[in-house]
Design an enzyme around this catalytic site. Structure first.
Site, PDB file in Angstrom:
ATOM      1  N   HIS A 161       0.332  -3.852   4.353  1.00 50.65           N
ATOM      2  CA  HIS A 161      -0.288  -4.643   5.423  1.00 50.65           C
ATOM      3  C   HIS A 161      -1.031  -5.870   4.902  1.00 50.65           C
ATOM      4  O   HIS A 161      -1.841  -6.455   5.611  1.00 50.65           O
ATOM      5  CB  HIS A 161      -1.224  -3.752   6.243  1.00 50.65           C
ATOM      6  CG  HIS A 161      -0.497  -2.656   6.963  1.00 50.65           C
ATOM      7  ND1 HIS A 161      -1.097  -1.465   7.324  1.00 50.65           N
ATOM      8  CD2 HIS A 161       0.784  -2.571   7.393  1.00 50.65           C
ATOM      9  CE1 HIS A 161      -0.205  -0.695   7.933  1.00 50.65           C
ATOM     10  NE2 HIS A 161       0.936  -1.346   7.986  1.00 50.65           N
ATOM     11  N   CYS A 197      -0.045 -26.198   5.346  1.00 50.47           N
ATOM     12  CA  CYS A 197       0.387 -26.600   3.998  1.00 50.47           C
ATOM     13  C   CYS A 197       0.505 -25.438   3.029  1.00 50.47           C
ATOM     14  O   CYS A 197       0.946 -25.615   1.895  1.00 50.47           O
ATOM     15  CB  CYS A 197      -0.555 -27.646   3.426  1.00 50.47           C
ATOM     16  SG  CYS A 197      -2.205 -27.028   3.000  1.00 50.47           S
ATOM     17  N   ASN A 256      -5.876  14.780   3.625  1.00 49.32           N
ATOM     18  CA  ASN A 256      -6.370  14.099   4.821  1.00 49.32           C
ATOM     19  C   ASN A 256      -7.306  15.029   5.576  1.00 49.32           C
ATOM     20  O   ASN A 256      -7.059  16.241   5.655  1.00 49.32           O
ATOM     21  CB  ASN A 256      -5.209  13.673   5.726  1.00 49.32           C
ATOM     22  CG  ASN A 256      -5.615  12.588   6.698  1.00 49.32           C
ATOM     23  OD1 ASN A 256      -6.064  11.513   6.294  1.00 49.32           O
ATOM     24  ND2 ASN A 256      -5.455  12.850   7.982  1.00 49.32           N
TER      25      ASN A 256
END
Length: 248
Positions: free
Chosen positions: A122, A133, A216
């Site tokens: 990401h 530019c 987790n």
């Protein structure tokens, strides 16, 4: 055998480790995640628009002032330091055991800890480019901009953070390299991710090895496929694993 002892054993036996991580990897460094009870997406009542809206390409183009006010206050954490997870992964890379970190995070903490093979799905807050530019600007320059919306010193165009917004595609080269790294791994460690954000979450399905570790705090759609589940804070667990490895 305790989970951290099992993980330490597997790390010692592996030569091609890949770590796939999400926001939960950095919460112990003081960076909030998105979907937990204290996460960013639970703060909608305090925000002018839902986070998913403000982090979209359309909103960025139409309301850059509101985007950058949100981005600076909620997404940037320049004082954050790597935790035990980032440090152990960097050490494993130096030992030649860890081949890649595939991360959904944009905070740059893996590199700050010393990792060099980091695939940022990401993007990163540390890379910013003029939309006209393409001149590069650092995070420090973006934060120091006098206006709410940082603009290029050469042409006055908006400086866009090199982060993937909603409605934008992931970098195809980064995706390819991530798939290649995961498919070749002999040990896959998944850490701090709900595995619900696509297409990033589907990358773990390319793993062909025998050992998957899932770290987790909350259940994920991949739990049943993991060989080792750990729900304790990932940074603390990795610190204990590092101590076991150094003692052994």
């Amino acid at each position: 055998m305790k989970p951290e002892e099992r993980l330490a054993q597997w790390l010692g036996e592996s030569r091609n480790i890949v770590f796939f991580g999400g926001a939960g990897t950095s919460t112990e460094s003081g960076i909030p995640d998105f979907r937990s009870a204290a996460g960013l997406y639970r703060q909608e009542e305090q925000l002018p628009y839902p986070p998913e809206v403000m982090l979209s390409r359309t909103f960025f183009m139409e309301h850059p002032d509101i985007f950058f006010a949100f981005y600076r206050s909620k997404m940037l954490h320049p004082a954050a330091e790597p935790n035990g997870c980032h440090r152990l992964l960097a050490d494993l890379e130096k030992e030649g055991r860890l081949q890649a970190v595939v991360t959904q995070n944009i905070d740059g903490l893996h590199q700050k800890a010393g990792s060099s093979r980091v695939l940022e799905l990401h993007g990163s807050v540390h890379r910013n480019y003029c939309m006209k530019c393409a001149r590069f600007y650092s995070l420090e320059e973006v934060m120091a901009a006098e206006d709410t919306v940082p603009r290029c010193q050469h042409d006055g165009a908006i400086i866009k953070p090199d982060v993937v917004l909603y409605e934008e595609e992931l970098n195809q080269e980064t995706l390819y390299n991530s798939v290649e790294a995961i498919s070749r791994a002999d040990l896959l460690i998944i850490g701090g991710t709900s595995l619900t954000v696509q297409p990033a979450a589907s990358l773990v399905t390319y793993f062909k090895g025998a050992r998957t570790v899932l770290m987790n705090a909350d259940p994920t759609p991949y739990d049943a496929k993991a060989n080792l589940l750990i729900t304790d804070p990932i940074g603390q667990v990795m610190e204990r694993v590092a101590a076991i490895l150094s003692a052994g």
